[in-house]
Scaffold this active site. Structure first.
Site, short mmCIF file in Angstrom:
data_model
loop_
_atom_site.label_atom_id
_atom_site.label_comp_id
_atom_site.label_asym_id
_atom_site.label_seq_id
_atom_site.Cartn_x
_atom_site.Cartn_y
_atom_site.Cartn_z
N TYR A 61 0.85 -1.19 0.00
CA TYR A 61 -0.05 0.09 -0.04
C TYR A 61 0.86 1.26 0.00
O TYR A 61 0.81 2.24 -0.71
CB TYR A 61 -0.94 0.00 1.03
CG TYR A 61 -1.61 1.20 1.57
CD1 TYR A 61 -2.67 1.52 0.50
CD2 TYR A 61 -1.65 2.19 2.37
CE1 TYR A 61 -3.57 2.85 0.90
CE2 TYR A 61 -2.22 3.31 2.69
CZ TYR A 61 -3.19 3.49 1.77
OH TYR A 61 -3.89 4.51 1.90
N GLU A 112 -11.32 6.68 5.50
CA GLU A 112 -10.79 7.25 6.67
C GLU A 112 -11.69 7.51 7.92
O GLU A 112 -11.46 7.54 9.03
CB GLU A 112 -10.16 8.53 6.24
CG GLU A 112 -9.25 8.58 5.13
CD GLU A 112 -7.89 8.09 5.98
OE1 GLU A 112 -7.73 8.00 7.14
OE2 GLU A 112 -6.99 7.74 4.85
N TRP A 153 -4.88 1.68 10.59
CA TRP A 153 -5.11 1.75 9.14
C TRP A 153 -5.25 0.28 8.65
O TRP A 153 -5.75 -0.11 7.89
CB TRP A 153 -4.09 2.69 8.41
CG TRP A 153 -4.36 2.36 6.82
CD1 TRP A 153 -3.41 1.82 5.84
CD2 TRP A 153 -5.43 2.99 6.12
NE1 TRP A 153 -3.98 1.77 4.71
CE2 TRP A 153 -5.25 2.45 4.90
CE3 TRP A 153 -6.80 3.65 6.63
CZ2 TRP A 153 -6.27 2.90 4.04
CZ3 TRP A 153 -7.75 3.62 5.75
CH2 TRP A 153 -7.50 3.31 4.15
#
Length: 212
Positions: free
Chosen positions: A25, A47, A55
């Protein structure tokens, strides 16, 4: 240690060096410019779901989120009703948080409302990118990376005014990082200044600075 040298000889921040999925990522997506409505809406939603979580937790459920929210098609999500909320609350492929689910649906409707407006708020992507700063941070270590900015505070205020939810200044700064609106890659990271938006010295690449 703020930067870690991988087996491939590339320097990455510690958070992106722990697992393969986070490394992938970081290397290929985080901080690369996203300027289309669907792409910005997806990241806004993710988010928002990340608030209070790591995350990695969200990234590993990303495909589940995409299935649950119709590929983050704005018009499809805006049409979700109570039955869809009920369906999502029992979907183990996502984070089952009623407030965040309902906010995502509400935010899709607010995104549609932006389309008919004139100026920089014509689309969600246009609105978010209109808050790009004149310069981007130049962090040497993780502690130097800000969590908010004057622009993220202003963006959060504007989105809230337009009916968006789960869009606080910290969440909006994280969104701006993810979309490439700001570049908070550490100096020395192999990704610093590679987006085509910002140069390694913190200046806009459009001003004649070549990404390195």
């Amino acid at each position: 240690m703020d930067l870690s040298i991988g087996d491939d000889g590339l320097a990455r921040p510690a958070w992106a060096s722990v697992h393969d999925d986070l490394r992938e990522y970081y290397d290929t997506e985080w901080g690369m410019p996203v300027r289309d409505e669907r792409g910005v809406f997806e990241r806004l939603a993710l988010e928002g779901f990340q608030s209070g979580l790591s995350w990695a937790t969200i990234l590993r459920r990303r495909e589940g989120f995409r299935r649950a929210f119709a590929g983050f098609d704005v018009d499809a999500v805006a049409a979700f009703g109570p039955a869809d909320v009920g369906r999502l609350l029992v979907d183990e492929g996502i984070i089952r948080h009623r407030g965040k689910i309902e906010a995502t649906i509400s935010n899709a409707r607010a995104t549609i409302q932006l389309r008919d407006e004139q100026g920089p708020g014509t689309t969600l992507a246009d609105l978010v990118w209109s808050y790009r700063p004149a310069r981007t941070p130049m962090p040497v270590m993780a502690a130097d990376v800000p969590t908010t900015s004057a622009e993220s505070v202003a963006l959060a205020k504007e989105l809230k005014r337009r009916g968006f939810r789960f869009v606080g200044p910290t969440t909006m700064f994280a969104l701006m990082e993810a979309l490439g609106v700001v570049d908070t890659h550490l100096l020395g990271s192999h990704r610093r200044g590679t987006s085509g938006v910002w140069s390694a010295d913190g200046c806009p690449a459009a001003e004649g600075h070549t990404p390195s």
